[in-house]
Scaffold this motif. Structure first.
Motif, PDB file in Angstrom:
ATOM      1  N   LYS A  37       0.857  -1.183   0.000  1.00  0.00           N
ATOM      2  CA  LYS A  37       0.000   0.000   0.000  1.00  0.00           C
ATOM      3  C   LYS A  37       0.896   1.237   0.000  1.00  0.00           C
ATOM      4  N   PRO A  38       0.663   2.174  -0.899  1.00  0.00           N
ATOM      5  CA  PRO A  38       1.514   3.370  -0.930  1.00  0.00           C
ATOM      6  C   PRO A  38       1.236   4.287   0.255  1.00  0.00           C
ATOM      7  N   ALA A  39       2.270   4.961   0.698  1.00  0.00           N
ATOM      8  CA  ALA A  39       2.123   5.958   1.756  1.00  0.00           C
ATOM      9  C   ALA A  39       1.884   7.311   1.094  1.00  0.00           C
ATOM     10  N   GLY A  40       0.645   7.567   0.675  1.00  0.00           N
ATOM     11  CA  GLY A  40       0.336   8.781  -0.058  1.00  0.00           C
ATOM     12  C   GLY A  40       0.303   8.503  -1.549  1.00  0.00           C
ATOM     13  N   ASP A  41       0.342   9.576  -2.332  1.00  0.00           N
ATOM     14  CA  ASP A  41       0.349   9.444  -3.792  1.00  0.00           C
ATOM     15  C   ASP A  41       1.750   9.087  -4.260  1.00  0.00           C
ATOM     16  N   VAL A  42       1.876   7.942  -4.901  1.00  0.00           N
ATOM     17  CA  VAL A  42       3.178   7.457  -5.361  1.00  0.00           C
ATOM     18  C   VAL A  42       3.070   7.094  -6.833  1.00  0.00           C
ATOM     19  N   SER A  43       4.025   7.526  -7.620  1.00  0.00           N
ATOM     20  CA  SER A  43       4.051   7.228  -9.049  1.00  0.00           C
ATOM     21  C   SER A  43       5.015   6.089  -9.338  1.00  0.00           C
ATOM     22  N   ALA A  44       4.883   5.501 -10.519  1.00  0.00           N
ATOM     23  CA  ALA A  44       5.813   4.455 -10.944  1.00  0.00           C
ATOM     24  C   ALA A  44       7.230   5.002 -11.017  1.00  0.00           C
ATOM     25  N   ALA A  45       7.360   6.261 -11.420  1.00  0.00           N
ATOM     26  CA  ALA A  45       8.692   6.876 -11.500  1.00  0.00           C
ATOM     27  C   ALA A  45       9.341   6.965 -10.126  1.00  0.00           C
ATOM     28  N   GLU A  46       8.542   7.236  -9.085  1.00  0.00           N
ATOM     29  CA  GLU A  46       9.086   7.311  -7.730  1.00  0.00           C
ATOM     30  C   GLU A  46       9.509   5.938  -7.224  1.00  0.00           C
ATOM     31  N   VAL A  47       8.764   4.897  -7.610  1.00  0.00           N
ATOM     32  CA  VAL A  47       9.147   3.533  -7.234  1.00  0.00           C
ATOM     33  C   VAL A  47      10.488   3.181  -7.861  1.00  0.00           C
ATOM     34  N   ARG A  48      10.623   3.453  -9.152  1.00  0.00           N
ATOM     35  CA  ARG A  48      11.876   3.141  -9.831  1.00  0.00           C
ATOM     36  C   ARG A  48      13.021   4.004  -9.293  1.00  0.00           C
ATOM     37  N   ALA A  49      12.728   5.228  -8.908  1.00  0.00           N
ATOM     38  CA  ALA A  49      13.773   6.101  -8.361  1.00  0.00           C
ATOM     39  C   ALA A  49      14.284   5.559  -7.028  1.00  0.00           C
ATOM     40  N   ALA A  50      13.382   5.016  -6.207  1.00  0.00           N
ATOM     41  CA  ALA A  50      13.809   4.445  -4.925  1.00  0.00           C
ATOM     42  C   ALA A  50      14.709   3.236  -5.147  1.00  0.00           C
ATOM     43  N   LEU A  51      14.344   2.381  -6.102  1.00  0.00           N
ATOM     44  CA  LEU A  51      15.157   1.207  -6.414  1.00  0.00           C
ATOM     45  C   LEU A  51      16.501   1.625  -7.009  1.00  0.00           C
ATOM     46  N   SER A  52      16.469   2.614  -7.881  1.00  0.00           N
ATOM     47  CA  SER A  52      17.701   3.096  -8.510  1.00  0.00           C
ATOM     48  C   SER A  52      18.655   3.690  -7.486  1.00  0.00           C
ATOM     49  N   LYS A  53      18.129   4.470  -6.567  1.00  0.00           N
ATOM     50  CA  LYS A  53      18.972   5.067  -5.528  1.00  0.00           C
ATOM     51  C   LYS A  53      19.637   3.992  -4.676  1.00  0.00           C
ATOM     52  N   ALA A  54      18.904   2.922  -4.397  1.00  0.00           N
ATOM     53  CA  ALA A  54      19.432   1.861  -3.532  1.00  0.00           C
ATOM     54  C   ALA A  54      20.487   1.020  -4.229  1.00  0.00           C
TER      55      ALA A  54
END
Length: 337
Positions: A240-257
């Motif tokens: 479940k997303p914590a607020g409004d989350v986009s696919a780009a933000e998901v990929r950005a989190a994975l990319s940063k890690a």
């Protein structure tokens, strides 16, 4: 410099994969490979693909057979490593592929494994924050569970970035039959598995507390599936997303890690992980998006359960513990077809 390695429980699938990787490692030599019922048998009688060990035999699993090595790898059934490790000299480095020392919470261990807790070792997942340094400084490392590798690497960046609700995580993960070991069992016969998939340990898989410990998830529902393939894990994590989350933000989190990680690959947008692409490797393939209908975050991760989920993880940790290049003896490139 060359280091001597002993492998306890080398007659199983994971133990055989450890032997395979070590056979081609430039700085690690296998000086002992132990077994239980196969002690005294030629290694190639159990692992005919390991021709490099053609003149070698399994020894018995005793402290005396293992203690002379610089590093001992344990690929024993859960609950059997702790007693053996306690009899080894303190200066012998040990990587345990069993679950005996993974969990920090003794109550969680006893709830899922139904035996007394043996204590906690350094957790063997280098890609976690601080994990690499902790492993390198340790003489005792508890390698990660196979489902836990794929699921943790998919989930932790989402929780860490604050974009996933840690109280609402669902995991559906499929594993190849080698994850159940090589003991003869009716439900693993080809005629039972081929053309069929089935759940097992639904709602009570032992990797759940390990995943929660490593990711910060507060509540996690996991359904493992047995897939008609010999090796591989595909873990699908939804949150479940914590607020409004986009696919780009998901990929950005994975990319940063993982952009700086050698073994973890975030696939190009639109490409999805496949277990066959990771066979024989220590690689993790990831992809993430947001579900168009529910808005839930989706991350899929593929690994070889005998590679990054077991033997590859062991060799990666051993390299760090011995001060060797972390990727030595390991590959990220699979085979095809």
């Amino acid at each position: 410099m060359t280091y001597q390695v002993a492998v306890a429980g080398a007659s199983g699938y994971a133990g055989g994969e450890v032997l395979r990787l070590l056979a081609d490692h430039p700085q690690l030599d296998v000086v002992a490979a132990s077994a239980h019922s196969q002690a005294g048998e030629p290694i190639t009688a159990v692992h005919p693909h390991l021709s490099a060990y053609g003149d070698r035999r399994f020894c018995e699993t005793t402290p005396e057979a293992l203690a002379g090595a610089d590093l001992v790898v344990m690929t024993l059934p859960h609950g059997q490593s702790a007693a053996l490790a306690a009899q080894l000299p303190a200066d012998v480095k040990v990587v345990d592929l069993g679950a005996d020392h993974r969990l920090e919470d003794a109550d969680a261990w006893e709830a899922y494994y139904h035996s007394p807790h043996a204590g906690t070792w350094t957790y063997g997942l280098p890609e976690l924050p601080g994990g690499r340094e902790a492993i390198a400084a340790s003489n005792r490392v508890a390698a990660t569970g196979c489902y836990a590798v794929a699921t943790t690497l998919a989930l932790r960046p989402l929780v860490e970035a604050g974009i996933a609700d840690p109280n609402d995580i669902v995991v559906v993960a499929a594993s190849g039959t080698s994850g159940a070991g090589n003991a003869p069992k009716k439900h693993l016969l080809a005629s039972e598995v081929v053309g069929s998939m089935s759940p097992y340990k639904a709602g009570a898989h032992q990797h759940v507390p390990e995943i929660k410990q490593a990711t910060g998830a507060a509540s996690l529902s996991m359904t493992p599936l047995l897939a008609p393939m010999p090796r591989g894990i595909l873990s699908t994590v939804t949150a479940k997303p914590a607020g409004d989350v986009s696919a780009a933000e998901v990929r950005a989190a994975l990319s940063k890690a993982y952009d700086a990680e050698h073994f973890v690959r975030l696939l190009p947008e639109g490409a999805w992980p496949a277990t066959a692409s990771t066979y024989g490797t220590n690689a993790v393939h990831l992809q993430g998006t947001v579900d168009l209908d529910s808005g839930r975050i989706i991350v899929c991760a593929a690994i070889d359960n005998l590679g990054k989920g077991a033997a590859g993880q062991v060799v990666q940790c051993a390299n760090l513990m011995l001060g060797l290049p972390e990727a030595s003896g390991l590959t990220v490139n699979g085979v095809a077809p």
